[in-house]
Write a protein that holds these residues in place. Structure first.
Motif, PDB file in Angstrom:
ATOM      1  N   GLY A 164      -3.652   5.191  -2.395  1.00 34.78           N
ATOM      2  CA  GLY A 164      -2.411   4.859  -2.138  1.00 34.78           C
ATOM      3  C   GLY A 164      -2.198   4.665  -0.780  1.00 34.78           C
TER       4      GLY A 164
ATOM      5  N   TRP B  28       2.705   3.954   0.242  1.00 37.33           N
ATOM      6  CA  TRP B  28       3.277   3.070  -1.352  1.00 37.33           C
ATOM      7  C   TRP B  28       3.328   4.290  -1.846  1.00 37.33           C
ATOM      8  N   THR B  29       3.073   5.177  -1.990  1.00 34.88           N
ATOM      9  CA  THR B  29       3.190   6.486  -3.096  1.00 34.88           C
ATOM     10  C   THR B  29       4.733   6.502  -3.174  1.00 34.88           C
TER      11      THR B  29
ATOM     12  N   GLU C 136       7.530   5.144  -1.960  1.00 39.43           N
ATOM     13  CA  GLU C 136       7.673   3.858  -2.752  1.00 39.43           C
ATOM     14  C   GLU C 136       8.305   3.900  -3.770  1.00 39.43           C
ATOM     15  N   LYS C 137       6.679   4.572  -4.868  1.00 39.54           N
ATOM     16  CA  LYS C 137       6.764   4.187  -6.171  1.00 39.54           C
ATOM     17  C   LYS C 137       7.421   5.337  -6.820  1.00 39.54           C
TER      18      LYS C 137
END
Lengths: 972, 473
Positions: free
Chosen positions: A865, A869-870, A872-873
């Motif tokens: 990812g 992205w990672t 963020e999640k």
């Protein structure tokens, strides 16, 4: 005065004087001279006080503890020979001091000169009085050292520096040989004490090591006494101030080699080897020295070569293995010291008063300095061997010995020839300097020197005359003492008289005298022409050969050796270490015969063999690709690792296999991430140059690798086929369940038996993670690896080409299917981790493995990812994970203290849980959870540090676009 | 668990951690205070070493005896003096970081563990604790390509040799069944023939140890690392760590493997002869004085191994006398090397010493003393060092080795004397910068020792004898 005090002060006084002189002010000329003269006279007086004992045939001896552990004592010993030499050293020393006082210029730092001179005198006294061989070698080197300092006294001139250097090189090297030789003698005799050594002549001569010892000792003696082929240092040492030449290079230093040969004569001489080595060296030196001396234009050069020749004469006498010859040798040592010192002083006076020593420029000095001229005339006549002077008597003895040496006609002939040469150069010295027309344009107007400067010459010349006229009455008793101390009862009858009637030696003397005069007349023309160097052997210059040999030895040979044997390349060094280790281990194994042990190996299952073939292929491929395709190499390495995992499973070690598998995954990922920042390798095999060389080189490396691998395998095989010694494994297997409450022995060891070690290990793991993070936080990628990778650039380029796509679309859609899959897998992997953690105590698994599994889940997200992205999640706070883990693990350990048990004791029981049933639980599980948390935290922390590099890379690139070279330090 | 026995090491370890914290927390340059604190820790640890009783601790892993005390005092003294030299040099070179003294401290701690090791495991622990800081220190001047290269080379080769050694240890353990020195000595000292696996293991262990003492043929890293690493670091490498390496090889070979002396004697004899010859000849062609010192050390290694190869009590005593004398000579020589600086830039060619005899007579005299001593010219201490290893070799009948020793010492005298010649006989190319006070202190101390050792050799000899007695038992 007691013996020890007398002897000790004789050695110590000059050194103390030297120390005092070195402390004087630079301009304190008179003070230094008085000091030095006083010391020398005091030394002479001390020697004289020893005369009553010595004349009775007694030996003074004093012993002081030096290195008692080695049985080495500082022994001073004075017999007739030592007495004679000590007298010579101090007596001539005193005269030289008087002379030097007037010779040295006001600009020279005179106290330093006298300090060196006195120290040299002390070393000489120590040498001649040495009662033990080691001590003798010690003082021997000391004389070399001080002679070096004295020759180099005018160190601002090149000649002095070169002369000092050559002299030191030759004599110190000889000194080391001598040391080795003396050690050998000490080994043969079993003692280094001189008295013991002198009493064991037969033991030495019959010992198999006699020849090496003899050669080594003679190397020392012959270099010091400037014998052919080591004679060349002496002429170059003439760069020293003349008092030094008079003292060292005529009377004392160069006599040391002769002294040693006389000293060891009773134990070393009398063999054919001695005769041939010493005799030949002496004979050649006698002749060559005299021949070369004729053609010297420098007064001191002439005297230097004549000294070499006379030293050769004495060496020859010593080599004849005859008692009478030994007496003659000692006698000539004395005579030579007397006339040569006075001649050197005369040469110094001429140099001092006229400004030059070149015979070609000097002439007719007899008119301006008549008194000096007459003194020099007498001394030179003594050197030439004119009757009624001391040189004549010892030369007669020499002729007689030369005649009586068995059957060798060559000896008397050479003796006569050399004697004629000596007449020629003596004539040249006198005639060329003092007679003939008035000198033209000398640097200074010559005149008589101050009376005190001439005084030492007068004393010495008087000595020549007295000894020459009344030998038995003057020098007779002293000579007898010295000879008797060496030969003892064997001292032969000899007669010291001027007139022995008309006999063969006298005839030879007359022929030599006449021949010398005729030769001088015949050579007039040649000598006037002023050509440098002697005819015939002009090219045979010792110094040039010496220097050339030195350059070869010191530079070319060494460089070549280093080039052949050494390397600065790491690869080659590694190859060397590996090969050597292989050879050493292989040799030891082959030599001792390491074979298979007592256990019979089981048959190999074809399946596992196949798996191993795959593994070996992977390893080979990794090695082959490592140079040009790092990525492929890492992948293949992973393959080899997997095969290892399978092997572990095959041999029923699932726990080990699991751990190995996870470690394999994590390290591969970390390596791949790190690879991103290595500069790209541009050259491909075969792209440049000849490929054959590359391939053959790699094949060789492959062979080495295979050999090393096979060696390791063989040793492992040898170990495994033996019954293992009683190791800890049995102990753990037996107690894992009863005492640790678990059936997974590995885990029980980790969390219970060796929990303290595990605690330490997780601390280390935490520290490593923090360190990696701290290091990478400030990491700046190299400029060439900052830019976006090639693949991403291609994609962006394609985006830019298509009107319907915006820049970055493809990158955003990157790996869509795998990313969906990994996101789905994330909870599954997490559950697997928990499963492994909980069952770890009894079945394969455990905190470490579970931690790795959990980190793999996170790593996958990062890889597929992307970091942005990672994060963020998914918020992972590695530091908290690590802290919790450490606290938990430590806390569990401390809790056992609370229950009155030792640190980290485990409690275990079975718990009945609703729905699940009876479940084994142990306090070790809590500990394991701590391990799990720490492993997750540490791995993720390192991962984040690495992953953020890619973010930073983009940032650096953007910055580079706006402001070129803006790789500024400072954390974002 | 008798942990108070290891008080010197514990004190050193704890002060190392404390100094690390003290270096990080204040927001200013802490190099000088940290250096002083490390020196203080050395002093304190040294005091504990001197009062250490004999005994064994940590389940037989740790031993305290006269040998350990002797070597530890040397290591601490060497480390302290080398650190003193580094202080000025690092400042002038812009390398002033408080980590440097801490690294020195941990490396020294590693050596002390190694010296007191009574088990292959604690030996390896100490060795690695020594090696890791050394790798970092070699690359301490990280903006300098040569320094980085030196660090990398040292690390790669050092790791390889450590691996070999570890492999050898595991073989020994596999075949002898123990790693404890006392038990190993028992197993190998018996009448039963020694298992071939143990011999192979010993060979690998010797390989690793030979790498650490830089004996031929495992010497190649030495000149490169010496040349590349900062001079201050090399001053430490060439002095204190050599003592540690000698201590390790002596402890291992004379201790647990003393019973297997026939198995390793020939190897050490070969290494000794090769080291002496190579050290003597390869040094001649050097122009860089640090490389010269590297080869000089290789040649000295040969002498040390000669005493070890003889294996007798006298031979080992020779080794123990050689070590402090070499330490002093080497420290002195490096104090001069550290002071070689012209117009603020470090210079390291032999020719840069030209004319030192006139521009700085005191330093030139010191250097001349050290060079003469290293050449083994009496009455300087170096002569006695060589004598004490040469005599046992002669007495035990190792003629070839003794003859090679004397000849190589003649050859090496040449290059030592060349330095003296350059200092006194060549025309100066400009004076060196004024030498810092630390250099003067070390220069004077070591110079006096080297010069006047022959007046008072007895205390050192007695200490060495005691140490050997403890070693052989």
């Amino acid at each position: 005065m007691s013996d020890s005090l007398l002897l000790l002060s004789l050695v110590a006084l000059p050194f103390l004087g030297a120390l005092a002189a070195s402390l004087l002010a630079t301009h304190a000329r008179n003070a230094a001279a008085y000091l030095a003269g006083g010391v020398a006279l005091a030394g002479l007086a001390l020697v004289w006080t020893a005369y009553p004992t010595i004349s009775q045939g007694g030996v003074l001896r004093a012993e002081f503890a030096w290195v008692p552990q080695l049985g080495l004592n500082f022994v001073l010993r004075m017999d007739g020979l030592a007495w004679l030499f000590a007298g010579m050293v101090t007596g001539i020393g005193a005269l030289v001091v008087v002379y030097a006082r007037y010779y040295m210029s006001t600009e020279d730092p005179v106290p330093r000169f006298f300090a060196f001179l006195l120290a040299f005198m002390g070393a000489m006294c120590g040498l001649v009085l040495s009662g033990n061989l080691i001590q003798l070698a010690f003082f021997w080197e000391m004389t070399s050292l001080f002679s070096f300092l004295l020759i180099g006294y005018w160190h601002h001139t090149q000649a002095a520096r070169d002369g000092a250097r050559i002299a030191l090189t030759v004599t110190a090297t000889g000194g080391l040989c001598l040391f080795a030789g003396l050690l050998l003698i000490g080994h043969i005799v079993g003692s280094h004490d001189l008295d013991v050594v002198l009493a064991s002549g037969d033991a030495i001569r019959n010992h198999p090591l006699y020849l090496p010892a003899l050669v080594l000792v003679l190397l020392g003696a012959l270099t010091k006494s400037a014998q052919f082929p080591f004679h060349f240092w002496l002429p170059h040492a003439m760069a020293a101030p003349t008092p030094v030449s008079a003292y060292l290079h005529s009377a004392t230093l160069v006599k040391v080699g002769l002294f040693l040969m006389v000293r060891l004569w009773p134990v070393m001489a009398g063999t054919d080897a001695w005769f041939w080595i010493v005799g030949t060296a002496g004979l050649i030196t006698l002749l060559v020295g005299a021949y070369v001396a004729i053609f010297q234009h420098d007064l001191k050069g002439l005297l230097a070569y004549s000294t070499i020749s006379h030293l050769g004469l004495i060496t020859l006498l010593l080599g004849l293995n005859s008692h009478l010859a030994l007496v003659a040798a000692i006698f000539h040592i004395l005579n030579h010291a007397t006339f040569k010192a006075s001649l050197f002083m005369a040469a110094g006076i001429i140099d001092h008063e006229s400004g030059t020593r070149d015979i070609r420029r000097l002439s007719g000095l007899n008119r301006t300095m008549p008194f000096t001229g007459r003194l020099a005339l007498v001394a030179a006549a003594a050197m030439a061997g004119v009757p009624l002077l001391n040189g004549f008597i010892s030369k007669e003895m020499f002729f007689e010995e030369a005649l009586s040496a068995d059957g060798l006609l060559v000896l008397p002939l050479v003796a006569m020839l050399a004697s004629a040469f000596s007449v020629t150069y003596s004539l040249r010295f006198i005639h060329g300097t003092f007679f003939g027309p008035d000198p033209q344009d000398l640097p200074r107007q010559p005149h008589e020197p101050p009376a005190w400067m001439r005084f030492p010459v007068e004393i010495l010349v008087l000595g020549c005359i007295f000894v020459g006229v009344l030998p038995a009455a003057t020098v007779g008793p002293f000579l007898d003492l010295a000879a008797r101390s060496v030969l003892g009862e064997a001292t032969p009858y000899y007669s010291l008289a001027v007139w022995h009637g008309v006999n063969l030696p006298l005839v030879m003397s007359m022929i030599a005298l006449g021949g010398g005069v005729v030769l001088y007349m015949a050579l007039q023309k040649h000598l006037r022409s002023g050509i440098e160097g002697p005819p015939l052997i002009r090219r045979l210059e010792g110094r040039r050969i010496f220097e050339r040999a030195l350059v070869f030895l010191s530079w070319r040979l060494a460089r070549r050796l280093e080039g052949v044997l050494g390397t600065r390349r790491l690869q080659q060094q590694l190859r060397m270490v590996l090969l050597l280790a292989l050879a050493a281990g292989g040799f030891a194994a082959w030599h001792r015969g390491v074979g298979p042990g007592n256990l019979v190996p089981q048959g190999v299952d074809p399946v596992i063999a196949l798996v191993w073939v795959v593994g070996a292929a992977c390893a080979l491929g990794a090695a082959w690709q490592a140079k040009f395709h790092r990525f492929a190499a890492i992948m293949l390495l992973g393959g080899a690792g997997l095969v290892v995992c399978i092997t572990f499973v095959w041999f029923s070690a699932p726990d080990l296999a699991l751990t190995q598998l996870l470690v394999e995954v994590v390290t591969t990922v970390l390596l791949v991430l790190g690879l991103r920042w290595l500069p790209k390798r541009m050259d491909k095999p075969g792209a440049t140059g000849v490929e054959v060389v590359t391939i053959s080189r790699r094949l060789r490396d492959l062979a080495i690798a295979i050999a090393a691998g096979l060696g390791m395998a063989a040793l492992a095989f040898a170990v495994m086929t033996r019954t293992p010694p009683d190791l800890l494994a049995q102990h753990f297997l037996a107690r894992a369940y009863t005492e640790g409450g678990g059936t997974n022995v590995v885990n029980v060891i980790l969390v219970d038996f060796r929990a303290f070690d595990t605690l330490g290990e997780i601390f280390v793991l935490g520290a490593v993670a923090l360190t990696v993070f701290a290091l990478l936080r400030r990491f700046r990628p190299a400029p060439e690896s900052v830019e976006v990778p090639e693949q991403q650039r291609d994609q962006s380029a394609r985006d830019a080409e298509r009107p319907d796509r915006r820049d970055g679309d493809t990158v955003a859609d990157w790996l869509l299917v795998p990313s969906v899959l990994t996101r789905l897998l994330f909870p599954v992997i997490c559950i697997l981790a928990v499963h492994l953690l909980l069952r770890g105590h009894d079945q394969p698994g455990g905190g470490f493995a579970a931690g790795l599994v959990a980190s793999i889940a996170i790593i996958l997200q990062y890889m597929i990812g992307g970091a942005a992205w990672t994060e963020e999640k998914l918020r992972v706070l590695p530091l908290r994970w690590m802290g919790t883990g450490l606290l938990l693990a430590g806390g569990v350990g401390l809790a056992s203290l609370f229950f009155g048990m030792p640190f980290l004791t485990t409690y275990f029981a079975y718990a009945d849980l609703p729905w699940i049933g009876r479940v084994p639980t142990a306090s070790a599980l809590l500990f394991d959870i701590g391990v799990f948390a720490l492993v997750v935290g540490a791995t993720v922390l390192m991962l984040i540090a690495l992953a953020h590099q890619s973010v930073r890379g983009h940032r650096a690139e953007r910055r580079a676009e706006t402001a070129p070279r803006a790789l500024v330090p400072g954390e974002d | 668990m008798n942990w108070t026995l290891a008080l010197p090491e514990l004190v050193l370890a704890l002060s190392g951690l404390a100094i690390l914290v003290a270096g990080v927390l204040p927001r200013r340059d802490m190099t000088f205070p940290c250096t002083m604190m490390v020196l203080g820790a050395f002093l304190l640890s040294g005091a504990f070493v001197l009062t250490q009783p004999d005994g064994m601790g940590f389940g037989g892993q740790y031993i305290s005896d006269a040998f350990a005390r002797f070597m530890k005092v040397l290591v601490l003294a060497g480390a302290a003096l080398a650190l003193l030299l580094a202080l000025d040099w690092n400042r002038a070179e812009g390398l002033s970081r408080f980590e440097y003294p801490v690294l020195v401290l941990f490396a020294t701690l590693g050596m002390m563990v190694m010296i007191s090791a009574n088990d292959l495991m604690s030996l390896y622990l100490g060795l690695e604790l020594l090696s890791l800081p050394l790798y970092v220190m070699a690359a301490f001047h990280r903006d300098n390509a040569r320094s980085s290269e030196a660090g990398l080379k040292y690390f790669v080769l050092g790791a390889l040799s450590s691996g070999l050694m570890l492999y050898g240890m595991s073989l020994v353990y596999g075949f002898a069944g123990t790693t404890n020195f006392a038990q190993l000595a028992q197993v190998l000292g018996g009448t039963a023939p020694i298992s071939a696996g143990v011999v192979v293991g010993i060979v690998f262990i010797i390989t690793g140890l030979c790498f650490k003492v830089a004996a031929v043929p495992f010497h190649m890293w030495t000149p490169d690392v010496y040349e590349g690493a900062p001079t201050s670091v090399v001053a430490y490498f060439a002095t204190a760590t050599k003592v540690g390496a000698i201590a390790a090889i002596v402890r291992v070979l004379a201790g647990p493997f003393g019973g297997a002396v026939d198995q390793w004697q020939q190897v050490i004899v070969l290494a000794s002869i090769a080291s002496m010859i190579l050290g003597a000849f390869a040094a001649i062609g050097q122009t860089n004085i640090k490389r010269l010192m590297a080869y000089s050390w290789i040649s000295h290694t040969g002498f040390v191994l000669m005493g070890l190869a003889v294996g007798t009590e006298a031979g080992l005593r020779g080794v123990l006398i050689y070590t402090p004398i070499y330490l002093m000579m080497s420290l002195g020589a490096f104090s001069v090397l550290v002071a070689m600086r012209r117009n603020g830039h470090a210079v390291e060619n032999i020719q840069d010493l030209a004319g030192l005899g006139r521009t700085d007579p005191a330093m030139a005299l010191g250097m001349a003393i050290f060079m003469f001593a290293m050449a083994g010219i009496p009455p300087l201490s170096g002569f006695f060092a060589k004598l004490y290893v040469l005599l046992p070799a002669v007495e035990a009948g190792f003629w070839l080795m003794a003859v090679v020793a004397v000849l190589s010492s003649v050859v090496s005298a040449y290059y030592y004397l060349r330095v003296v010649k350059v200092m006194y006989f060549d025309a100066s190319t400009g004076a060196l910068d004024a030498r810092p006070s630390g250099v003067s202190f070390v220069l004077a101390g070591t110079g006096l020792f080297t010069m006047f050792f022959f007046l008072m050799p007895a205390p050192l000899l007695a200490a060495a004898r005691q140490a050997v007695a403890a070693l052989i038992g």
